[in-house]
Design a protein around this motif. Structure first.
Motif, PDB file in Angstrom:
ATOM      1  N   VAL A   1       0.841  -1.207   0.000  1.00  0.00           N
ATOM      2  CA  VAL A   1       0.000   0.000   0.000  1.00  0.00           C
ATOM      3  C   VAL A   1       0.866   1.243   0.000  1.00  0.00           C
ATOM      4  CG1 VAL A   1      -1.668   1.327   1.347  1.00  0.00           C
ATOM      5  CG2 VAL A   1      -1.952  -1.139   1.102  1.00  0.00           C
ATOM      6  N   ARG A   2       1.943   1.227   0.790  1.00  0.00           N
ATOM      7  CA  ARG A   2       2.839   2.390   0.826  1.00  0.00           C
ATOM      8  C   ARG A   2       3.485   2.618  -0.541  1.00  0.00           C
ATOM      9  NH1 ARG A   2       5.297   1.197   4.986  1.00  0.00           N
ATOM     10  NH2 ARG A   2       4.475   2.736   6.435  1.00  0.00           N
ATOM     11  N   ALA A   3       3.934   1.519  -1.186  1.00  0.00           N
ATOM     12  CA  ALA A   3       4.528   1.658  -2.517  1.00  0.00           C
ATOM     13  C   ALA A   3       3.508   2.199  -3.514  1.00  0.00           C
ATOM     14  CB  ALA A   3       5.072   0.310  -2.992  1.00  0.00           C
ATOM     15  N   ASN A   4       2.274   1.658  -3.468  1.00  0.00           N
ATOM     16  CA  ASN A   4       1.226   2.149  -4.365  1.00  0.00           C
ATOM     17  C   ASN A   4       0.918   3.621  -4.100  1.00  0.00           C
ATOM     18  OD1 ASN A   4       0.946  -0.318  -5.642  1.00  0.00           O
ATOM     19  ND2 ASN A   4      -0.693  -1.008  -4.300  1.00  0.00           N
ATOM     20  N   GLU A   5       0.917   3.981  -2.820  1.00  0.00           N
ATOM     21  CA  GLU A   5       0.638   5.373  -2.472  1.00  0.00           C
ATOM     22  C   GLU A   5       1.719   6.296  -3.033  1.00  0.00           C
ATOM     23  OE1 GLU A   5      -1.738   8.328  -0.539  1.00  0.00           O
ATOM     24  OE2 GLU A   5      -2.062   6.225  -1.065  1.00  0.00           O
ATOM     25  N   SER A   6       2.985   5.868  -2.918  1.00  0.00           N
ATOM     26  CA  SER A   6       4.080   6.676  -3.456  1.00  0.00           C
ATOM     27  C   SER A   6       3.983   6.799  -4.967  1.00  0.00           C
ATOM     28  CB  SER A   6       5.426   6.054  -3.060  1.00  0.00           C
ATOM     29  OG  SER A   6       5.576   6.012  -1.655  1.00  0.00           O
ATOM     30  N   VAL A   7       3.668   5.658  -5.632  1.00  0.00           N
ATOM     31  CA  VAL A   7       3.553   5.678  -7.092  1.00  0.00           C
ATOM     32  C   VAL A   7       2.407   6.589  -7.522  1.00  0.00           C
ATOM     33  CG1 VAL A   7       2.978   4.276  -9.111  1.00  0.00           C
ATOM     34  CG2 VAL A   7       4.609   3.424  -7.431  1.00  0.00           C
ATOM     35  N   GLN A   8       1.262   6.482  -6.839  1.00  0.00           N
ATOM     36  CA  GLN A   8       0.113   7.304  -7.218  1.00  0.00           C
ATOM     37  C   GLN A   8       0.378   8.783  -6.959  1.00  0.00           C
ATOM     38  OE1 GLN A   8      -3.317   5.680  -5.260  1.00  0.00           O
ATOM     39  NE2 GLN A   8      -3.402   3.861  -6.550  1.00  0.00           N
ATOM     40  N   LYS A   9       1.093   9.091  -5.882  1.00  0.00           N
ATOM     41  CA  LYS A   9       1.447  10.484  -5.633  1.00  0.00           C
ATOM     42  C   LYS A   9       2.371  11.002  -6.735  1.00  0.00           C
ATOM     43  CE  LYS A   9       0.895  10.657  -0.605  1.00  0.00           C
ATOM     44  NZ  LYS A   9       1.595  10.833   0.697  1.00  0.00           N
ATOM     45  N   ALA A  10       3.328  10.150  -7.141  1.00  0.00           N
ATOM     46  CA  ALA A  10       4.221  10.545  -8.229  1.00  0.00           C
ATOM     47  C   ALA A  10       3.443  10.744  -9.519  1.00  0.00           C
ATOM     48  CB  ALA A  10       5.313   9.486  -8.419  1.00  0.00           C
ATOM     49  N   GLN A  11       2.497   9.817  -9.783  1.00  0.00           N
ATOM     50  CA  GLN A  11       1.673   9.958 -10.986  1.00  0.00           C
ATOM     51  C   GLN A  11       0.843  11.237 -10.938  1.00  0.00           C
ATOM     52  OE1 GLN A  11      -0.496   6.286 -10.978  1.00  0.00           O
ATOM     53  NE2 GLN A  11       0.972   5.236 -12.292  1.00  0.00           N
TER      54      GLN A  11
END
Length: 240
Positions: free
Chosen positions: A141-151
């Motif tokens: 979830v943390r990795a997905n959150e970071s990726v989505q924030k970057a996106q």
């Protein structure tokens, strides 16, 4: 009264939504703390298990010592009976009875403690698996959150960049238009100046070969094709 109840309900609902929003925003932080708390509880459970195991082993050693005493006292009781000292043999037998009673009382305790240890090991193992699975899920979830924030940041940057590019393209188009208008103004001004000075008429006459001192290409070719003119004979003095 009904309106007042509705207002109270609205305030409670708004407070709940605000609290839920804060909890959602801090979900990863809360999960991390819960995992740490679970890890602390697991550490306490392991300590309790180690304490239980240590006590069970101490009781087992006591039982082993009692069994050794029973073996010695049984031999001593037989020796006393063989010598006919029944009073001594009875004293030893009484001691043997106390030892056997103690061993009989401790054996179930050891069995119960072993069973409790097995249960605790199973619970600890199961909890370790759940904590590890939750930790992996939090990492995902943390990795997905970071990726989505970057996106989201990229999308926002692209939107701003595209807007800026659009503005720059519009400015470039306006600049080209101004340059084209300015160029036409320069051309028109030059034409007006030629008309004022007659330069445009001279150019037309020059192109037609009608301007004195100018020759067209056709005139030059015609001249080159014509036979050369003969020079007049010079008169020489004749001597008488």
């Amino acid at each position: 009264m009904s309106m007042w109840k509705q207002l109270v309900t609205l305030v409670r609902g708004t407070a709940h939504e605000a609290g839920q929003s804060i909890a959602d925003a801090k979900a990863l932080t809360i999960l991390d703390q819960q995992i740490r708390d679970a890890g602390t509880a697991q550490g306490k459970a392991r300590d309790d298990l180690a304490t239980l195991t240590a006590r069970r082993r101490m009781i087992e050693k006591e039982v082993e010592g009692l069994v050794e005493q029973r073996t010695r006292y049984e031999a001593s009781a037989r020796a006393a009976m063989q010598r006919g000292d029944m009073d001594l043999a009875r004293q030893v037998a009484e001691r043997l009875a106390a030892i056997e009673a103690d061993v009989t009382a401790k054996d179930p305790q050891i069995a119960d403690m072993r069973a409790a240890e097995d249960r605790m090991r199973g619970i600890i193992k199961q909890s370790d698996g759940k904590i590890e699975a939750l930790r992996r899920e939090v990492d995902v979830v943390r990795a997905n959150e970071s990726v989505q924030k970057a996106q989201a940041a990229v999308a926002s940057s692209q939107g701003g960049a595209m807007s800026q590019l659009g503005s720059a393209a519009d400015s470039l188009a306006r600049l080209k238009e101004r340059q084209a208008v300015r160029e036409e103004k320069f051309r028109a001004a030059a034409e007006l100046e030629d008309m004022r000075t007659g330069a445009d008429l001279d150019a037309k006459l020059r192109d037609a070969g009608l301007l004195p001192g100018s020759s067209s290409a056709d005139d030059i070719l015609a001249r080159l094709a014509a036979p050369p003119a003969q020079e007049p004979r010079k008169l020489t003095d004749q001597r008488d």
